[in-house]
Structure formats: C-alpha cells, structure tokens
Design an enzyme around this catalytic site. Structure first.
Site, PDB file in Angstrom:
ATOM      1  N   HIS A  54       0.847  -1.182   0.000  1.00 37.83           N
ATOM      2  CA  HIS A  54       0.000   0.000   0.000  1.00 37.83           C
ATOM      3  C   HIS A  54       0.891   1.243   0.000  1.00 37.83           C
ATOM      4  CE1 HIS A  54       0.637  -0.891   4.378  1.00 37.83           C
ATOM      5  NE2 HIS A  54       1.060   0.345   4.308  1.00 37.83           N
TER       6      HIS A  54
HETATM    7  C1  T46 Z   1       2.663   0.332   6.984  1.00 40.11           C
HETATM    8  C2  T46 Z   1       3.471  -0.889   7.165  1.00 40.11           C
HETATM    9  C3  T46 Z   1       4.938  -0.594   7.292  1.00 40.11           C
HETATM   10  C4  T46 Z   1      -4.474  -1.009  13.403  1.00 40.11           C
HETATM   11  O1  T46 Z   1      -5.596  -1.251  13.886  1.00 40.11           O
HETATM   12  N1  T46 Z   1      -3.722   0.020  13.867  1.00 40.11           N
HETATM   13  C5  T46 Z   1      -2.494   0.310  13.391  1.00 40.11           C
HETATM   14  O2  T46 Z   1      -1.841   1.262  13.875  1.00 40.11           O
HETATM   15  C6  T46 Z   1      -1.960  -0.510  12.332  1.00 40.11           C
HETATM   16  C7  T46 Z   1      -0.580  -0.197  11.748  1.00 40.11           C
HETATM   17  C8  T46 Z   1      -2.733  -1.533  11.853  1.00 40.11           C
HETATM   18  N2  T46 Z   1      -3.958  -1.789  12.387  1.00 40.11           N
HETATM   19  C9  T46 Z   1      -4.726  -2.920  11.887  1.00 40.11           C
HETATM   20  C10 T46 Z   1      -5.229  -2.801  10.447  1.00 40.11           C
HETATM   21  C11 T46 Z   1      -5.294  -4.236   9.999  1.00 40.11           C
HETATM   22  O3  T46 Z   1      -6.521  -4.802  10.366  1.00 40.11           O
HETATM   23  O4  T46 Z   1      -3.899  -4.079  11.914  1.00 40.11           O
HETATM   24  C12 T46 Z   1      -4.190  -4.918  10.812  1.00 40.11           C
HETATM   25  C13 T46 Z   1      -2.939  -5.208   9.989  1.00 40.11           C
HETATM   26  O5  T46 Z   1      -2.559  -4.006   9.297  1.00 40.11           O
HETATM   27  P1  T46 Z   1      -1.972  -4.023   7.823  1.00 40.11           P
HETATM   28  O6  T46 Z   1      -2.528  -5.131   7.057  1.00 40.11           O
HETATM   29  O7  T46 Z   1      -2.098  -2.644   7.257  1.00 40.11           O
HETATM   30  O8  T46 Z   1      -0.424  -4.326   8.163  1.00 40.11           O
HETATM   31  P2  T46 Z   1       0.849  -4.262   7.220  1.00 40.11           P
HETATM   32  O9  T46 Z   1       1.934  -4.957   7.927  1.00 40.11           O
HETATM   33  O10 T46 Z   1       0.521  -4.675   5.841  1.00 40.11           O
HETATM   34  O11 T46 Z   1       1.210  -2.679   7.155  1.00 40.11           O
HETATM   35  C14 T46 Z   1       1.645  -1.997   8.319  1.00 40.11           C
HETATM   36  C15 T46 Z   1       0.906  -0.667   8.475  1.00 40.11           C
HETATM   37  O12 T46 Z   1      -0.501  -0.894   8.480  1.00 40.11           O
HETATM   38  C16 T46 Z   1       1.230   0.295   7.368  1.00 40.11           C
HETATM   39  O13 T46 Z   1       0.750   1.582   7.670  1.00 40.11           O
HETATM   40  O14 T46 Z   1       3.099   1.314   6.403  1.00 40.11           O
HETATM   41  O15 T46 Z   1       3.053  -1.743   8.239  1.00 40.11           O
END
Ligand code: T46
Length: 138
Positions: A54
C-alpha cells in the site's frame, strides 16, 4: 528513471550503550523531522510472508529493523527500488505516496515503525493501479 536517483531517505541513528549492550535512541522532531504520534512494531512475521502493499496519502513513517532484517520494496509511481533494513541504526523514511512492500523477513526480525499520525484506514491506498493513477495524474 534510473535506480541511482531513486529518492531513498535514510536516517542514521547513533549506537549508544556500553559494555552491557547497545542502546539506540530516536527522538521526535530531532532524529526524525516529524512529531511521532504512533509507534507500532511487527515482531513475528511468518517466514515467506510479505506485508504492506500500500501507500499512504498523508502519513509519514520511519521503518527500523530493531532486530533481524527484511527487504523493503519501494515504488514511487515511476519505478521500484529495493532496500535492505538490517541494522537498528538505519531508519528508512517512507513518505506519502510511496508504495511499500515488506519482504524476506528473517525469523528474528522486529520491524519498528514510527508514524506521524494515528491509525486511519482512509489514509491507505491499497490498490496498486489506483496508486499509479494518483501518482501519475494526466
Ligand atoms: C505500513 C506498514 C509498514 C491497526 O488497527 N492500527 C495500526 O496502527 C496498524 C498499523 C494496523 N492496524 C490494523 C489494520 C489491519 O486490520 O492491523 C491490521 C494489519 O494491518 P496491515 O494489514 O495494514 O499491516 P501491514 O503490515 O501490511 O502494514 C503496516 C501498516 O498498516 C502500514 O501503515 O506502512 O506496516
């Protein structure tokens, strides 16, 4: 665009500490040039799993491999560039409108992320084609 001028912004942190072990400090608005409003970390990514995929519209972040290593693929809308995070003293700035993917996590990788704002799902662009359109307006 040639890879040599891809805009990768590193933050170099100083290794402090003594004979007891290392210590690395990150100070808001000093080591990173934004106010840190959120800290999160990815402590145990399963082997072979890739994350991210993303870009953010407004959020600024710094990524640090507090232990272990991983590869970050960056895409600025024109071309892609790979960087390796493999030291707790190397911070990678990921600025708005920079597509990012995290790959090749080692078993011991703890990826620490310092963010300029609170979590807001509406700040995410999770579709690569939408990202390309927004990054390259006609
Ligand atoms: C990024 C990379 C480096 C939350 O509820 N609060 C938070 O602060 C974060 C970061 C995530 N979440 C929830 C949203 C999703 O349901 O945790 C779940 C996993 O998040 P996501 O699929 O976005 O995770 P990554 O590892 O793909 O990405 C993360 C960050 O979301 C993103 O901002 O830049 O790490």
């Amino acid at each position: 665009m040639s890879q040599s001028i891809f805009p990768v912004h590193w933050i170099h942190l100083t290794l402090r500490g003594d004979e007891r072990g290392d210590l690395v400090v990150v100070e808001s608005e000093r080591d990173v040039d934004f106010a840190i409003r959120r800290v999160y970390f990815l402590p145990r990514t399963a082997l072979g799993v890739a994350r991210g995929f993303h870009a953010h519209k407004h959020l600024r972040q710094v990524l640090i491999a507090a232990s272990g290593s991983c590869r970050i693929l960056l895409h600025n809308g024109k071309c892609a560039y790979d960087v390796i995070l493999d030291s707790p003293t190397k911070g990678l700035e990921v600025n708005p409108m920079m597509w990012h993917e995290m790959h090749d996590f080692t078993e011991d990788c703890v990826l620490l992320v310092l963010a300029s704002d609170l979590y807001d799902e509406s700040d995410y662009i999770r579709d690569f084609n939408e990202f390309l359109s927004l990054a390259n307006p006609r």
